[in-house]
Scaffold this active site. Structure first.
Site, mmCIF file in Angstrom:
data_model
loop_
_atom_site.group_PDB
_atom_site.id
_atom_site.type_symbol
_atom_site.label_atom_id
_atom_site.label_comp_id
_atom_site.label_asym_id
_atom_site.label_seq_id
_atom_site.Cartn_x
_atom_site.Cartn_y
_atom_site.Cartn_z
ATOM 1 C CB CYS A 84 47.981 -117.838 55.991
ATOM 2 S SG CYS A 84 48.835 -116.740 55.023
ATOM 3 C CG HIS A 180 44.942 -114.986 57.961
ATOM 4 N ND1 HIS A 180 45.852 -115.380 58.735
ATOM 5 C CD2 HIS A 180 45.518 -114.504 56.749
ATOM 6 C CE1 HIS A 180 47.013 -115.499 58.326
ATOM 7 N NE2 HIS A 180 46.838 -114.970 57.100
ATOM 8 C CD GLU A 182 43.585 -116.671 61.312
ATOM 9 O OE1 GLU A 182 42.609 -117.406 60.485
ATOM 10 O OE2 GLU A 182 44.462 -116.472 60.960
HETATM 11 N N1 GLN Z 1 53.902 -115.576 53.692
HETATM 12 C C1 GLN Z 1 54.098 -116.248 54.524
HETATM 13 C C2 GLN Z 1 54.738 -117.557 54.569
HETATM 14 O O1 GLN Z 1 55.178 -117.802 53.354
HETATM 15 C C3 GLN Z 1 52.504 -116.866 55.194
HETATM 16 C C4 GLN Z 1 52.061 -115.489 55.217
HETATM 17 C C5 GLN Z 1 50.919 -115.519 56.530
HETATM 18 O O2 GLN Z 1 50.634 -116.814 56.920
HETATM 19 N N2 GLN Z 1 49.884 -114.771 56.636
HETATM 20 O O3 GLN Z 1 55.198 -118.341 55.527
#
Ligand code: GLN
Length: 201
Positions: A84, A180, A182
């Site tokens: 992410c 994710h 995890e």
């Molecule tokens: N929207 C977040 C970002 O741009 C990422 C979201 C997440 O890691 N769950 O950093």
């Protein structure tokens, strides 16, 4: 177990969902170290960059003097996995943003790609590298990969606005997911990363 078989995996622990990565890796028998300052990079064999807020994490990496040394380690061949916000920090291009990044993954990413209406959702993904069973994937304000260079392989895709978008990619020893792993009990993605660390895949 030799060191090669049991890599010491650093988990960036400045912000975000790092504890869940530590837990998933330790369930698989990996040794981990939470990375909070530059000296924590010494002796690690691999690195995980968790979800969180990529602008905050990028700024902290610069302020703490970790950004450049970490980039050098990755460019020198150290395996890295970003989920992410971690994926965003790995990408070379971030649509519409000049935020600090490692920029080691030859890809263009769009942040918060699924819009406000679908802030978070779950999907079962087909990831041939992990076997025939679908992988449950949790997306939270997730990015998507818009385009990739020739060395990047898409491991999983989702359909978005009529287009297939990559949500898991690999370029050599660089691994990244929009979702994710995890946060779910399925440890196959972390096992896949440890296999990359061992040179097994
Ligand atoms: N929207 C977040 C970002 O741009 C990422 C979201 C997440 O890691 N769950 O950093």
């Amino acid at each position: 177990m030799t060191r090669e078989k049991n890599p010491l995996v650093g988990v960036l622990a400045l912000q975000g969902a790092f504890r869940e990565h530590v837990a998933a890796l330790e369930r698989l028998g990996a040794a981990t170290r939470e990375v909070r300052q530059l000296k924590d990079l010494d002796g690690i064999d691999a690195m995980v960059i968790p979800g969180g807020e990529s602008t905050t994490m990028g700024k902290l990496l610069v302020d703490l003097g970790i950004m450049e040394p970490l980039r050098a380690r990755i460019e020198g061949g150290m395996p890295v996995y970003g989920s992410c916000a971690g994926l965003i920090l790995l990408c070379r291009h971030i649509e519409g943003s000049a935020q600090p990044r490692l920029g080691v993954l030859d890809a263009t990413v769009r942040r918060n790609a699924f819009g406000r209406q679908v802030d978070s959702f779950e999907a079962d993904l087909h990831i041939p590298e992990l076997g025939p069973e679908p992988m449950p994937a949790v997306f939270i304000r997730a990015p998507v990969i818009l385009s990739t260079g020739p060395g990047v392989k898409a491991l999983a895709r989702v359909e978005m606005d009529g287009a297939e978008r990559a949500v898991a990619v690999r370029e050599g020893r660089i691994l990244a997911t929009s979702f994710h792993p995890e946060l779910t009990p399925d440890t196959r993605f972390h096992r896949y990363f440890l296999d990359i660390c061992k040179g097994a895949v």
